[in-house]
Design a protein around this motif. Structure first.
Motif, short mmCIF file in Angstrom:
data_model
loop_
_atom_site.label_atom_id
_atom_site.label_comp_id
_atom_site.label_asym_id
_atom_site.label_seq_id
_atom_site.Cartn_x
_atom_site.Cartn_y
_atom_site.Cartn_z
N GLU A 174 138.47 -44.43 26.10
CA GLU A 174 137.58 -43.27 25.90
C GLU A 174 137.43 -42.92 24.42
N ASN A 175 138.48 -43.12 23.68
CA ASN A 175 138.43 -42.81 22.25
C ASN A 175 137.51 -43.74 21.48
N HIS A 176 137.05 -44.80 22.13
CA HIS A 176 136.12 -45.72 21.48
C HIS A 176 134.69 -45.57 21.98
N LEU A 177 134.48 -44.58 22.84
CA LEU A 177 133.12 -44.32 23.33
C LEU A 177 132.45 -43.28 22.42
N TYR A 178 131.11 -43.18 22.53
CA TYR A 178 130.41 -42.14 21.75
C TYR A 178 130.94 -40.75 22.13
N THR A 179 131.41 -40.62 23.38
CA THR A 179 131.79 -39.31 23.89
C THR A 179 133.27 -38.97 23.64
N LYS A 180 133.87 -39.67 22.71
CA LYS A 180 135.23 -39.34 22.27
C LYS A 180 135.31 -37.81 22.07
N ASP A 181 136.38 -37.20 22.56
CA ASP A 181 136.59 -35.75 22.42
C ASP A 181 135.70 -34.89 23.33
N ILE A 182 134.85 -35.51 24.12
CA ILE A 182 134.02 -34.74 25.06
C ILE A 182 134.59 -34.99 26.47
N PRO A 183 134.83 -33.93 27.26
CA PRO A 183 135.47 -34.14 28.56
C PRO A 183 134.56 -34.91 29.53
N PRO A 184 135.15 -35.48 30.59
CA PRO A 184 134.33 -36.23 31.56
C PRO A 184 133.29 -35.32 32.21
N VAL A 185 132.24 -35.93 32.74
CA VAL A 185 131.18 -35.15 33.38
C VAL A 185 131.68 -34.64 34.74
N ASP A 186 131.50 -33.34 34.98
CA ASP A 186 131.84 -32.76 36.29
C ASP A 186 130.65 -32.80 37.23
N LEU A 187 129.48 -32.56 36.66
CA LEU A 187 128.27 -32.49 37.49
C LEU A 187 127.13 -33.24 36.80
N LEU A 188 126.56 -34.20 37.53
CA LEU A 188 125.39 -34.92 37.02
C LEU A 188 124.18 -34.56 37.88
N VAL A 189 123.13 -34.11 37.23
CA VAL A 189 121.90 -33.72 37.93
C VAL A 189 120.78 -34.66 37.49
N ARG A 190 119.99 -35.13 38.46
CA ARG A 190 118.77 -35.88 38.09
C ARG A 190 117.59 -35.24 38.80
N THR A 191 116.56 -34.95 38.06
CA THR A 191 115.33 -34.43 38.68
C THR A 191 114.42 -35.61 39.01
N SER A 192 113.32 -35.32 39.70
CA SER A 192 112.21 -36.24 40.00
C SER A 192 112.34 -36.99 41.32
N GLY A 193 113.46 -36.82 42.03
CA GLY A 193 113.60 -37.47 43.32
C GLY A 193 114.16 -38.88 43.27
N GLU A 194 114.24 -39.48 42.07
CA GLU A 194 114.83 -40.82 41.98
C GLU A 194 116.34 -40.70 42.17
N VAL A 195 116.89 -41.65 42.95
CA VAL A 195 118.33 -41.63 43.17
C VAL A 195 118.94 -42.82 42.45
N ARG A 196 119.02 -42.74 41.14
CA ARG A 196 119.68 -43.79 40.36
C ARG A 196 120.20 -43.19 39.06
N ILE A 197 121.04 -43.99 38.41
CA ILE A 197 121.76 -43.51 37.23
C ILE A 197 121.06 -43.95 35.94
N SER A 198 120.29 -45.02 35.99
CA SER A 198 119.53 -45.50 34.83
C SER A 198 120.37 -45.63 33.55
N ASN A 199 121.54 -46.27 33.70
CA ASN A 199 122.34 -46.62 32.51
C ASN A 199 122.84 -45.40 31.73
N PHE A 200 123.19 -44.36 32.45
CA PHE A 200 123.63 -43.10 31.81
C PHE A 200 125.11 -42.85 32.07
N LEU A 201 125.91 -42.74 31.07
CA LEU A 201 127.30 -42.28 31.14
C LEU A 201 128.11 -42.90 32.29
N LEU A 202 128.04 -44.23 32.42
CA LEU A 202 128.65 -44.90 33.57
C LEU A 202 130.16 -44.65 33.66
#
Ligand code: IPE
Ligand code: IPE
Ligand code: MG
Length: 247
Positions: A174-202
């Motif tokens: 984790e310390n080598h990711l861009y999100t170093k020092d940022i806590p893990p995601v608790d809630l991910l919301v996607r609008t538009s009705g698509e049900v996919r992650i599209s290469n986001f914060l895997l």
């Protein structure tokens, strides 16, 4: 009727909310307008999300603003998006600062036009002592690339004798990711009705609650955000344990 904002408990708030802001093109198309019209109307929805987050003190909000794959869109759309992002940053900088928000940018910034990159880095710099909340823009962001970069950095540290293979654990990674020092995601919301992650914060969404909304991003309002939080609070996050263990 009670609003969702009133229904939210202040005890069990997510620390980190991430949003895939999708549906600008379809929103515009349904009105017989160009995609640019949709992107322009997306800005108010961004304000709504940032303000809602700020009102209930959610400390981290990450917005998927432009993906590494979005570089493959028609050149004029890419240019329009970069101009809009740059103009919006200029207009909103003061507001971000007075709200006490600290800005972060994650992604492959080298690919951005110089002006946009400099503006972003300037905003990151001038807000670095702000403590009320963190606004993270994912810009030219791709999660697989972020993970590959982490692997490369870790490998070179091992090669140089700065790190032992046995010492590579989740924290080191984790310390080598861009999100170093940022806590893990608790809630991910996607609008538009698509049900996919599209290469986001895997990596970062490993245990996030996922919500896919049928509304298009330009229609997203504060009550939509509060509803997401309300629904989140009605989930039992078990992290592999049984329900009984959580009582
Ligand atoms: C999201 O809306 C904005 C970006 C990806 C930059 P879209 O432009 O993807 O809108 P749709 O999905 O085509 O409706
Ligand atoms: C994801 O939306 C990226 C952003 C919201 C910035 P896209 O519209 O690019 O995703 P796909 O291509 O439909 O998966
Ligand atoms: Mg889309």
């Amino acid at each position: 009727m009670q609003s969702y904002k009133e229904k939210i408990s202040r005890e069990n708030l997510p620390k980190h909310v991430a949003i895939i802001m999708d549906g600008n093109g379809r929103w515009a198309k349904s009105r017989g307008e160009t995609r640019t019209f949709g992107h322009k109307h997306a800005i108010q929805a961004v304000r709504n999300a940032v303000n809602a987050c700020n009102e209930i003190h959610i400390p981290y909000l990450t917005l998927y603003t432009f993906s590494s794959e979005n570089w493959n869109r028609p050149q004029d759309e890419v240019t329009t998006l970069m101009t809009l992002i740059s103009e919006t940053m200029l207009l909103e900088a003061e507001e971000i600062f007075t709200k006490g928000l600290r800005m972060h940018v994650i992604g492959d910034l080298d690919k951005l036009p110089e002006l946009v990159r400099d503006q972003m880095l300037h905003l990151v710099d001038i807000t670095k002592n702000n403590k009320r909340g963190n606004l993270i823009l994912a810009l030219s962001y791709g999660s697989q690339n972020e993970i590959l970069n982490a692997v490369k950095k870790i490998s070179s540290e091992v090669k140089n004798g700065e790190l032992e293979i046995e010492d590579i654990d989740e924290k080191v990674f984790e310390n080598h990711l861009y999100t170093k020092d940022i806590p893990p995601v608790d809630l991910l919301v996607r609008t538009s009705g698509e049900v996919r992650i599209s290469n986001f914060l895997l990596w970062q969404i490993a245990y996030a609650e996922l919500q896919f909304l049928d509304i298009l991003w330009p229609d997203f309002g504060k009550e939509d955000f509060f509803r997401c939080i309300y629904d989140y609070q009605n989930k039992e996050r078990r992290f592999g344990k049984t329900s009984e263990q959580l009582d």
